[in-house]
Design a protein around this motif. Structure first.
Motif, short mmCIF file in Angstrom:
data_model
loop_
_atom_site.label_atom_id
_atom_site.label_comp_id
_atom_site.label_asym_id
_atom_site.label_seq_id
_atom_site.Cartn_x
_atom_site.Cartn_y
_atom_site.Cartn_z
N SER A 170 -19.84 -1.10 -49.42
CA SER A 170 -18.52 -1.48 -48.96
C SER A 170 -18.62 -2.24 -47.64
CB SER A 170 -17.65 -0.24 -48.75
OG SER A 170 -18.15 0.52 -47.64
N GLN A 171 -17.55 -2.96 -47.30
CA GLN A 171 -17.55 -3.70 -46.05
C GLN A 171 -17.71 -2.77 -44.85
OE1 GLN A 171 -14.53 -6.81 -45.67
NE2 GLN A 171 -14.25 -6.77 -47.89
N GLN A 172 -17.09 -1.61 -44.90
CA GLN A 172 -17.22 -0.66 -43.80
C GLN A 172 -18.65 -0.16 -43.67
OE1 GLN A 172 -14.65 0.38 -41.46
NE2 GLN A 172 -16.64 0.86 -40.52
N ALA A 173 -19.29 0.12 -44.81
CA ALA A 173 -20.67 0.60 -44.78
C ALA A 173 -21.60 -0.48 -44.23
CB ALA A 173 -21.12 1.01 -46.18
N VAL A 174 -21.34 -1.73 -44.61
CA VAL A 174 -22.16 -2.84 -44.09
C VAL A 174 -21.96 -2.98 -42.59
CG1 VAL A 174 -22.54 -5.33 -44.18
CG2 VAL A 174 -22.17 -4.05 -46.29
N ALA A 175 -20.70 -2.90 -42.15
CA ALA A 175 -20.41 -3.00 -40.72
C ALA A 175 -21.14 -1.91 -39.94
CB ALA A 175 -18.91 -2.92 -40.49
N ASN A 176 -21.12 -0.70 -40.47
CA ASN A 176 -21.80 0.41 -39.80
C ASN A 176 -23.30 0.19 -39.74
OD1 ASN A 176 -19.32 1.69 -39.54
ND2 ASN A 176 -19.62 3.00 -41.32
N GLN A 177 -23.87 -0.25 -40.85
CA GLN A 177 -25.33 -0.41 -40.92
C GLN A 177 -25.82 -1.54 -40.01
OE1 GLN A 177 -28.66 -0.99 -44.43
NE2 GLN A 177 -26.89 0.30 -44.80
N LEU A 178 -24.98 -2.55 -39.81
CA LEU A 178 -25.40 -3.69 -39.00
C LEU A 178 -24.97 -3.57 -37.54
CD1 LEU A 178 -24.80 -6.65 -41.47
CD2 LEU A 178 -26.91 -5.39 -41.00
N GLY A 179 -24.34 -2.47 -37.18
CA GLY A 179 -24.03 -2.21 -35.79
C GLY A 179 -22.76 -2.83 -35.26
N TYR A 180 -21.82 -3.19 -36.14
CA TYR A 180 -20.53 -3.71 -35.68
C TYR A 180 -19.62 -2.55 -35.29
CZ TYR A 180 -21.86 -8.29 -37.46
OH TYR A 180 -22.51 -9.49 -37.67
N GLU A 181 -18.76 -2.80 -34.32
CA GLU A 181 -17.86 -1.75 -33.84
C GLU A 181 -16.82 -1.38 -34.89
OE1 GLU A 181 -16.16 -3.07 -30.21
OE2 GLU A 181 -18.04 -2.93 -29.08
N SER A 182 -16.45 -2.33 -35.74
CA SER A 182 -15.42 -2.09 -36.75
C SER A 182 -15.62 -3.06 -37.89
CB SER A 182 -14.03 -2.25 -36.14
OG SER A 182 -13.83 -3.61 -35.75
N SER A 183 -14.94 -2.78 -39.00
CA SER A 183 -14.99 -3.71 -40.13
C SER A 183 -14.31 -5.03 -39.76
CB SER A 183 -14.34 -3.09 -41.37
OG SER A 183 -12.99 -2.75 -41.11
N ALA A 184 -13.33 -4.97 -38.86
CA ALA A 184 -12.64 -6.19 -38.43
C ALA A 184 -13.59 -7.11 -37.66
CB ALA A 184 -11.43 -5.84 -37.56
N SER A 185 -14.41 -6.53 -36.78
CA SER A 185 -15.36 -7.35 -36.03
C SER A 185 -16.44 -7.90 -36.97
CB SER A 185 -16.00 -6.55 -34.90
OG SER A 185 -16.69 -5.42 -35.39
N PHE A 186 -16.83 -7.13 -37.97
CA PHE A 186 -17.78 -7.62 -38.98
C PHE A 186 -17.17 -8.78 -39.75
CE2 PHE A 186 -18.81 -7.03 -43.63
CZ PHE A 186 -19.95 -7.83 -43.60
N ASN A 187 -15.91 -8.63 -40.18
CA ASN A 187 -15.22 -9.70 -40.91
C ASN A 187 -15.18 -10.98 -40.10
OD1 ASN A 187 -13.33 -9.18 -43.58
ND2 ASN A 187 -13.96 -7.28 -42.62
N HIS A 188 -14.88 -10.86 -38.81
CA HIS A 188 -14.78 -12.03 -37.94
C HIS A 188 -16.13 -12.73 -37.82
CE1 HIS A 188 -13.45 -14.57 -34.62
NE2 HIS A 188 -14.55 -14.19 -33.97
#
Length: 273
Positions: free
Chosen positions: A234-252
């Motif tokens: 999931s996008q949230q899991a990817v964001a967590n694994q790559l060290g983003y603070e949130s899924s929103a910051s990963f999306n950006h």
């Protein structure tokens, strides 16, 4: 040639010899559909003819002397004759290789590069891979092959590539971020670790990669995100694994690199699968 991929995970990579060992082709194009299981590694090898490697499912990483190519779904990699390469497939996948005889290789170029595969080129690759290996080289086939080569030539090149860095200070940084893409060290902190100022390191990133440290890290994380999204995370899991603070910051960050959101990328890929 050196690589760091086998050291980037706690699991054991399974190395298997290259399965395609022909020394010559008796047709202009040779079809070879293949699958790779998770965590398979094909050691360094080369072919005496060209190879167009198309990724229909999964993500393939290929390492050459030029650098590392990350090939997600609906992309392809051109590998010229005699270019040594090794392959890694972290999560498994389905691939369609079209080997190209020497008569067409000069036109396709003598350096490896990745390209976008549109619907027409995709259909042509799949068509070739349905041919028997001893297909009749009649006039319709000859015309098809010429159009196929022309279509490969017209495919837009893309930037799913990282050049190798010869500077040992960069090598240490790059290796660590390969192993731990969620690492949050700043360039100043990296400078303290490798013995160089942040200004020097940023200059080295521009020299070797034609981009700043920040942009390099953002691009690397985006490519790793494609690998993880293709594996079904999931996008949230990817964001967590790559060290983003949130899924929103990963999306950006993802949208900044690929000009589309992760959700749009996944939807687009599923429609073309």
């Amino acid at each position: 040639m050196t690589n760091n991929l086998s050291d980037r995970t706690n699991v054991t990579w399974q190395s298997v010899p290259a399965r395609f060992r022909r020394l010559e082709l008796d047709r202009p194009l040779f079809p070879r559909p293949t699958t790779m299981p998770p965590f398979e590694h094909i050691p360094l090898h080369a072919h005496p003819f060209g190879q167009l490697a198309y990724i229909s499912q999964g993500v393939l990483t290929m390492v050459t002397e030029q650098g590392t190519f990350v090939i997600p779904p609906q992309q392809a990699l051109w590998i010229p004759p005699q270019v040594a390469h090794e392959s890694y497939c972290r999560y498994g996948g389905a691939f369609r290789s079209v080997y190209v005889n020497l008569e067409f290789c000069e036109a396709l170029g003598d350096t490896a590069y990745t390209m976008d595969v549109d619907e027409l080129l995709r259909a042509m690759i799949l068509e070739v891979c349905r041919w028997p290996t001893d297909y009749d080289l009649d006039e319709p086939k000859k015309r098809f092959i010429q159009v196929f080569i022309d279509r490969v030539l017209s495919a837009p090149k893309n930037a799913f590539f990282f050049a190798h860095a010869s500077d040992p200070r960069l090598t240490l940084i790059v290796s660590e971020l390969h192993s731990n893409p969620s690492c949050q060290r700043t360039l100043e902190q990296w400078g303290d670790l490798v013995g160089a100022s942040s200004r020097t390191l940023n200059r080295l990133f521009h020299k070797h990669f034609d981009m700043s440290f920040r942009d390099w890290k953002q691009k690397y994380r985006a490519l790793r995100a494609i690998e993880l999204l293709s594996a079904g995370l999931s996008q949230q899991a990817v964001a967590n694994q790559l060290g983003y603070e949130s899924s929103a910051s990963f999306n950006h960050a993802f949208k900044k690199v690929f000009s589309q959101s992760p959700g749009h990328y996944v939807k687009q890929r599923s429609l073309r699968a």
